[in-house]
Design a protein around this motif. Structure first.
Motif, mmCIF file in Angstrom:
data_model
loop_
_atom_site.group_PDB
_atom_site.id
_atom_site.type_symbol
_atom_site.label_atom_id
_atom_site.label_comp_id
_atom_site.label_asym_id
_atom_site.label_seq_id
_atom_site.Cartn_x
_atom_site.Cartn_y
_atom_site.Cartn_z
ATOM 1 N N ASN A 2 14.263 1.505 9.510
ATOM 2 C CA ASN A 2 14.940 0.293 9.079
ATOM 3 C C ASN A 2 13.923 -0.622 8.410
ATOM 4 O O ASN A 2 12.734 -0.304 8.355
ATOM 5 C CB ASN A 2 15.612 -0.420 10.267
ATOM 6 C CG ASN A 2 14.618 -0.727 11.377
ATOM 7 O OD1 ASN A 2 13.602 -1.371 11.140
ATOM 8 N ND2 ASN A 2 14.906 -0.266 12.589
ATOM 9 N N LYS A 3 14.386 -1.731 7.910
ATOM 10 C CA LYS A 3 13.494 -2.589 7.130
ATOM 11 C C LYS A 3 12.479 -3.327 7.988
ATOM 12 O O LYS A 3 11.647 -4.064 7.473
ATOM 13 C CB LYS A 3 14.311 -3.564 6.279
ATOM 14 C CG LYS A 3 15.008 -2.878 5.111
ATOM 15 C CD LYS A 3 15.406 -3.845 4.027
ATOM 16 C CE LYS A 3 15.885 -3.122 2.778
ATOM 17 N NZ LYS A 3 16.181 -4.021 1.659
ATOM 18 N N ALA A 4 12.525 -3.119 9.317
ATOM 19 C CA ALA A 4 11.529 -3.706 10.196
ATOM 20 C C ALA A 4 10.401 -2.725 10.509
ATOM 21 O O ALA A 4 9.415 -3.097 11.144
ATOM 22 C CB ALA A 4 12.175 -4.179 11.489
ATOM 23 N N SER A 5 10.520 -1.468 10.076
ATOM 24 C CA SER A 5 9.451 -0.496 10.311
ATOM 25 C C SER A 5 8.194 -0.948 9.581
ATOM 26 O O SER A 5 8.257 -1.472 8.473
ATOM 27 C CB SER A 5 9.885 0.887 9.817
ATOM 28 O OG SER A 5 11.021 1.340 10.530
ATOM 29 N N LYS A 6 7.038 -0.689 10.191
ATOM 30 C CA LYS A 6 5.799 -1.217 9.632
ATOM 31 C C LYS A 6 5.310 -0.374 8.458
ATOM 32 O O LYS A 6 5.216 0.852 8.537
ATOM 33 C CB LYS A 6 4.706 -1.284 10.707
ATOM 34 C CG LYS A 6 3.427 -1.960 10.206
ATOM 35 C CD LYS A 6 2.412 -2.169 11.317
ATOM 36 C CE LYS A 6 1.134 -2.796 10.776
ATOM 37 N NZ LYS A 6 0.115 -2.984 11.833
ATOM 38 N N LEU A 289 5.335 0.937 -11.161
ATOM 39 C CA LEU A 289 4.938 1.510 -9.881
ATOM 40 C C LEU A 289 5.659 0.813 -8.729
ATOM 41 O O LEU A 289 6.121 1.467 -7.782
ATOM 42 C CB LEU A 289 3.425 1.397 -9.698
ATOM 43 C CG LEU A 289 2.866 1.968 -8.394
ATOM 44 C CD1 LEU A 289 3.265 3.433 -8.204
ATOM 45 C CD2 LEU A 289 1.352 1.826 -8.347
ATOM 46 N N GLY A 290 5.802 -0.503 -8.825
ATOM 47 C CA GLY A 290 6.504 -1.232 -7.775
ATOM 48 C C GLY A 290 7.940 -0.767 -7.626
ATOM 49 O O GLY A 290 8.424 -0.559 -6.503
ATOM 50 N N GLN A 291 8.645 -0.577 -8.731
ATOM 51 C CA GLN A 291 10.026 -0.105 -8.663
ATOM 52 C C GLN A 291 10.110 1.308 -8.103
ATOM 53 O O GLN A 291 11.039 1.652 -7.382
ATOM 54 C CB GLN A 291 10.670 -0.173 -10.056
ATOM 55 C CG GLN A 291 10.965 -1.579 -10.529
ATOM 56 C CD GLN A 291 11.781 -2.379 -9.525
ATOM 57 O OE1 GLN A 291 12.819 -1.916 -9.037
ATOM 58 N NE2 GLN A 291 11.305 -3.574 -9.187
ATOM 59 N N TYR A 292 9.113 2.120 -8.422
ATOM 60 C CA TYR A 292 9.078 3.488 -7.884
ATOM 61 C C TYR A 292 8.929 3.455 -6.363
ATOM 62 O O TYR A 292 9.630 4.177 -5.641
ATOM 63 C CB TYR A 292 7.923 4.257 -8.515
ATOM 64 C CG TYR A 292 7.849 5.712 -8.093
ATOM 65 C CD1 TYR A 292 8.497 6.693 -8.831
ATOM 66 C CD2 TYR A 292 7.145 6.105 -6.961
ATOM 67 C CE1 TYR A 292 8.449 8.030 -8.456
ATOM 68 C CE2 TYR A 292 7.093 7.435 -6.572
ATOM 69 C CZ TYR A 292 7.732 8.391 -7.327
ATOM 70 O OH TYR A 292 7.684 9.711 -6.938
ATOM 71 N N LEU A 293 8.020 2.615 -5.864
ATOM 72 C CA LEU A 293 7.810 2.524 -4.422
ATOM 73 C C LEU A 293 9.083 2.042 -3.718
ATOM 74 O O LEU A 293 9.467 2.588 -2.668
ATOM 75 C CB LEU A 293 6.649 1.574 -4.125
ATOM 76 C CG LEU A 293 5.281 1.975 -4.681
ATOM 77 C CD1 LEU A 293 4.237 0.927 -4.328
ATOM 78 C CD2 LEU A 293 4.860 3.352 -4.195
ATOM 79 N N LEU A 294 9.728 1.050 -4.303
ATOM 80 C CA LEU A 294 10.971 0.542 -3.692
ATOM 81 C C LEU A 294 12.056 1.611 -3.687
ATOM 82 O O LEU A 294 12.811 1.739 -2.716
ATOM 83 C CB LEU A 294 11.441 -0.706 -4.429
ATOM 84 C CG LEU A 294 10.607 -1.974 -4.218
ATOM 85 C CD1 LEU A 294 11.090 -3.085 -5.141
ATOM 86 C CD2 LEU A 294 10.668 -2.418 -2.760
ATOM 87 N N ARG A 299 15.175 5.543 -0.367
ATOM 88 C CA ARG A 299 15.508 6.927 -0.013
ATOM 89 C C ARG A 299 15.098 7.243 1.424
ATOM 90 O O ARG A 299 15.848 7.872 2.172
ATOM 91 C CB ARG A 299 14.806 7.890 -0.983
ATOM 92 C CG ARG A 299 15.408 7.919 -2.378
ATOM 93 C CD ARG A 299 14.526 8.707 -3.345
ATOM 94 N NE ARG A 299 15.130 8.818 -4.658
ATOM 95 C CZ ARG A 299 15.902 9.838 -5.049
ATOM 96 N NH1 ARG A 299 16.128 10.853 -4.222
ATOM 97 N NH2 ARG A 299 16.435 9.866 -6.246
ATOM 98 N N TYR A 300 13.910 6.802 1.801
ATOM 99 C CA TYR A 300 13.418 7.050 3.161
ATOM 100 C C TYR A 300 14.306 6.357 4.186
ATOM 101 O O TYR A 300 14.686 6.931 5.218
ATOM 102 C CB TYR A 300 11.980 6.546 3.262
ATOM 103 C CG TYR A 300 11.283 6.860 4.560
ATOM 104 C CD1 TYR A 300 10.715 8.109 4.789
ATOM 105 C CD2 TYR A 300 11.174 5.892 5.557
ATOM 106 C CE1 TYR A 300 10.051 8.387 5.978
ATOM 107 C CE2 TYR A 300 10.523 6.152 6.750
ATOM 108 C CZ TYR A 300 9.958 7.410 6.956
ATOM 109 O OH TYR A 300 9.316 7.685 8.146
ATOM 110 N N GLN A 301 14.673 5.114 3.880
ATOM 111 C CA GLN A 301 15.523 4.328 4.779
ATOM 112 C C GLN A 301 16.884 4.987 4.972
ATOM 113 O O GLN A 301 17.443 5.007 6.072
ATOM 114 C CB GLN A 301 15.695 2.923 4.200
ATOM 115 C CG GLN A 301 16.538 1.988 5.059
ATOM 116 C CD GLN A 301 16.758 0.655 4.376
ATOM 117 O OE1 GLN A 301 16.200 0.399 3.316
ATOM 118 N NE2 GLN A 301 17.566 -0.187 4.981
#
Length: 316
Positions: A2-6, A289-294, A299-301
């Protein structure tokens, strides 16, 4: 997840910039580090490590055991593949589909500089000398592209625009239909013998390290041009220097080297027909690169397949 994961962002420069970008997307536990000391201090409980040149030995410490996914901030992962510090269960991904445009433009800018002999025109201009001469065309020349991933495919597209013949070498062969002739990893001599230009975009693995050695270079036509935008260790650099000193090869266009920065004592700096740039053919813009990471974080989330997942057995 979730968006709280470090999440930890590690890079020697601009780490906080990328951390801020990720926080703005709603992720609440994001830290940045730019030194090994900072990384060790903040690594505890990190699930996602987005990094460039991270001190991988820290993953062997108790604080590193929580890491489940390592996202490289670049396309190359040879340092990660060599490491024995990354547990088998950790997913590794790299940046893909970001570099084809800029890297292929770099290649053809450099080739046009050589074949149009732009340096000669610049010298004549400084002398105010009006001396027309006939330049060479890329049209009709044969380019061999070693590495047919996303960058190689874009190089093929641009080569077609110049009406070039395109040969390709790849280890999987799945893109063989894109080139006029395709060669496998055991066919280097046949691959290079008729080329006007050899373009290297292969990843660095144990199989590709120093794959372009004296034998391969001498099998090329004396008028051929070598272009390396892949990894410096694809080429046996000392053997390339020896071959260039004999006058074999028209030019070597080199953006990557075995040691970077290239030593001031390297003979490559002063050899005629060697064109050196400081590993700049594939720039990462902060926005792209920032958009790629997001995108990969989303996808991971969501539990979807990540972009650029590395096959550890293949090494890329």
């Amino acid at each position: 997840m979730n968006k709280a994961s470090k999440i930890m962002i590690y890079t020697p420069s601009e780490a906080e910039l990328y951390a801020d970008l990720i926080r703005k997307d709603g992720y609440t536990s994001v830290c940045s580090a730019s030194t090994p000391e900072e990384a060790e201090e903040k690594l505890q409980d990190t699930e996602i490590l987005m990094q460039w040149k991270f001190p991988l030995h820290l993953l062997e410490k108790p604080a590193g055991k929580s890491v489940k996914w390592i996202q490289s901030l670049g396309a190359g992962v040879d340092d990660l593949m060599r490491s024995t510090s990354i547990p088998e269960g950790v997913t590794i991904s790299r940046v893909v589909d970001q570099f084809g445009g800029p890297m292929s433009e770099y290649v053809f800018a450099q080739l046009l500089y050589v074949y149009q002999d732009i340096a000669r025109s610049q010298v004549a201009q400084k002398k105010k000398s009006w001396q027309p001469f006939v330049t060479e065309l890329l049209q009709g020349k044969t380019i061999g592209i070693a590495g047919l991933g996303s960058i190689g495919k874009e190089a093929i597209r641009k080569a077609r625009a110049f009406n070039m013949k395109v040969y390709g070498l790849s280890y999987s062969g799945k893109e063989a239909h894109l080139v006029d002739r395709h060669y496998g990893p055991d066919e280097w001599m046949d691959f290079v013998k008729d080329l006007d230009i050899l373009l290297l975009i292969l990843p660095l693995t144990e199989q590709t390290r120093h794959i372009v050695n004296r034998d391969v270079l001498m099998a090329m036509k004396p008028t051929a041009c070598l272009v390396n935008i892949g990894r410096g260790h694809l080429v046996a650099e000392d053997e390339l220097i020896d071959v260039l000193r004999t006058g074999h090869l028209r030019a070597a266009i080199l953006d990557v080297f075995q040691q970077e920065p290239l030593s001031e004592t390297s003979p490559l700096w002063e050899l005629p027909n060697v064109y050196i740039t400081p590993h700049m053919s594939g720039p990462s813009t902060k926005e792209r690169l920032g958009q790629y990471l997001l995108s990969n974080l989303t996808r991971y989330q969501n539990g979807d397949a990540l972009l650029g997942v590395v096959n550890r057995k293949a090494g890329y």
